[in-house]
Design a protein around this motif. Structure first.
Motif, short mmCIF file in Angstrom:
data_model
loop_
_atom_site.label_atom_id
_atom_site.label_comp_id
_atom_site.label_asym_id
_atom_site.label_seq_id
_atom_site.Cartn_x
_atom_site.Cartn_y
_atom_site.Cartn_z
N ALA A 29 74.18 112.93 -26.88
CA ALA A 29 75.63 113.02 -27.10
C ALA A 29 75.98 112.52 -28.50
CB ALA A 29 76.36 112.20 -26.05
N PHE A 30 75.30 111.46 -28.95
CA PHE A 30 75.58 110.92 -30.29
C PHE A 30 75.19 111.95 -31.37
CE2 PHE A 30 73.98 108.64 -34.08
CZ PHE A 30 75.20 108.19 -34.54
N VAL A 31 74.05 112.59 -31.17
CA VAL A 31 73.60 113.58 -32.16
C VAL A 31 74.61 114.74 -32.23
CG1 VAL A 31 71.76 115.25 -32.72
CG2 VAL A 31 71.16 112.95 -31.97
N VAL A 32 75.09 115.19 -31.06
CA VAL A 32 76.09 116.27 -31.04
C VAL A 32 77.35 115.82 -31.79
CG1 VAL A 32 77.63 117.61 -29.54
CG2 VAL A 32 75.24 117.33 -28.91
N GLN A 33 77.78 114.58 -31.57
CA GLN A 33 78.97 114.06 -32.25
C GLN A 33 78.76 114.04 -33.76
OE1 GLN A 33 80.91 114.55 -29.70
NE2 GLN A 33 82.20 112.92 -30.46
N ALA A 34 77.54 113.63 -34.17
CA ALA A 34 77.26 113.54 -35.61
C ALA A 34 77.31 114.94 -36.24
CB ALA A 34 75.90 112.90 -35.82
#
Ligand code: HEM
Length: 286
Positions: free
Chosen positions: A98-103
């Protein structure tokens, strides 16, 4: 001649095996390896085809010789995990995803966003209505933020209920708490950025709540507002915190978090630990 002899007697590792360091490779079966790479025994053409097929593995080998990356990767990917691990153990990786998608989506949004009180709202309206896939990417970032917050809480609950916060993983729990605060700071600072009525007033409420905290509260709200009053620089400050400060800290913390996960190993599920304890207690009595 000597070369051909060596080629015919010494089996070559397959392409997949070439990616593994030698100790992890499967030993050849009797009669395996006809000295022509992977068995395409068509003389020069076969060797050429084999050579081309081996090129990616050779490239990986070249890189590995110069970086030692496989040692690290095999240590991480081939580490032992306890019996009984289940879907709950994937929540940390889901949070990371989820963090990678947000980044990634955040980088694309930043290409169109203007962090000024006059232009912020219009830049987001333009992104949503006129830019190709703009609404989709914005939606992914908006809903992804909620997904990440939910996942981080569920992951924390898993580590708590499985007793993974206990010795020797206390430091990883503390790093986790920092990650939780940073994740919520991302949500809080991102909420102001569209700069519509809702985000403006919600942020005023949020900053005021921060100000009621003991000792550091007033300093914290002054820092967030970039002064005693909510003004034009407040938006720039939120943008800088949202886009650079907190993501940088999250990346560093995730690095430390994963290093400790690999170093300490994964906690076995509590019901299996209880079983092992009972067995050793019975063994001691006998
Ligand atoms: C951005 C947020 C986070 C990311 C990306 C993340 C990622 C991960 C990953 C990939 C693992 C290994 C797989 C697993 O056990 O699920 C893990 C383990 C762990 N995490 Fe997190 N985590 C985050 C937040 C947190 C929080 C908020 C806490 C608790 C306050 C926490 C505590 C732990 C602990 C104690 C372990 C070790 C689990 C074990 O040994 O079984 N993490 N984390």
């Amino acid at each position: 001649m000597a070369d051909t002899d060596t080629e015919t007697t010494k089996p070559k590792p397959s392409r997949v095996e070439k990616l593994l360091p030698p100790p992890l490779r499967r030993p050849p079966k009797p009669g395996e390896g006809n000295g022509n790479g992977n068995g395409n025994g068509n003389g020069a053409t076969g060797r050429l085809v084999d050579g081309a097929k081996d090129a990616p593995a050779d490239l990986v080998g070249w890189l590995d010789e110069r970086t030692g990356a496989t040692g690290f990767l095999t240590g991480m990917l081939y580490r032992k995990v306890p019996k009984g691990t289940n879907w709950f153990y994937t929540l940390g990786s889901a949070t990371l995803f989820a963090f990678v998608v947000q980044a990634i989506t955040g980088v694309f949004l930043a290409m169109y966003y203007t962090p000024s009180t006059v232009e912020a709202y219009d830049s987001i309206t333009h992104l949503t209505n006129d830019v190709f896939l703009g609404e989709f990417v914005r939606g992914m970032h908006k809903w992804g933020a909620s997904v990440m917050v939910i996942l981080v809480f569920v992951h924390m609950a898993r580590t708590y209920f499985f007793g993974a916060y206990k010795y020797p993983r206390e430091l990883n729990w503390i790093i986790g708490v920092v990650l939780l605060i940073l994740t919520m700071t991302m949500g809080f600072t991102g909420y102001l950025l569209p700069f519509d009525q809702r985000s403006y007033w919600a942020t005023i409420v949020g900053v005021n709540i921060n100000g009621t905290g003991p000792i550091v509260g007033p300093y914290l709200s002054d820092f967030l507002r970039a002064g005693p009053e909510f003004g034009a620089t407040t938006l720039s400050r939120f943008y800088a915190i949202h886009m650079m400060m907190v993501p940088g800290a999250i990346i560093a913390m995730i690095g430390a978090h994963l290093y400790l996960v690999v170093k300490m190993g994964t906690t076995a599920p509590p019901w299996l630990r209880a079983e092992t304890k009972n067995k050793s207690a019975v063994a001691e009595k006998v």
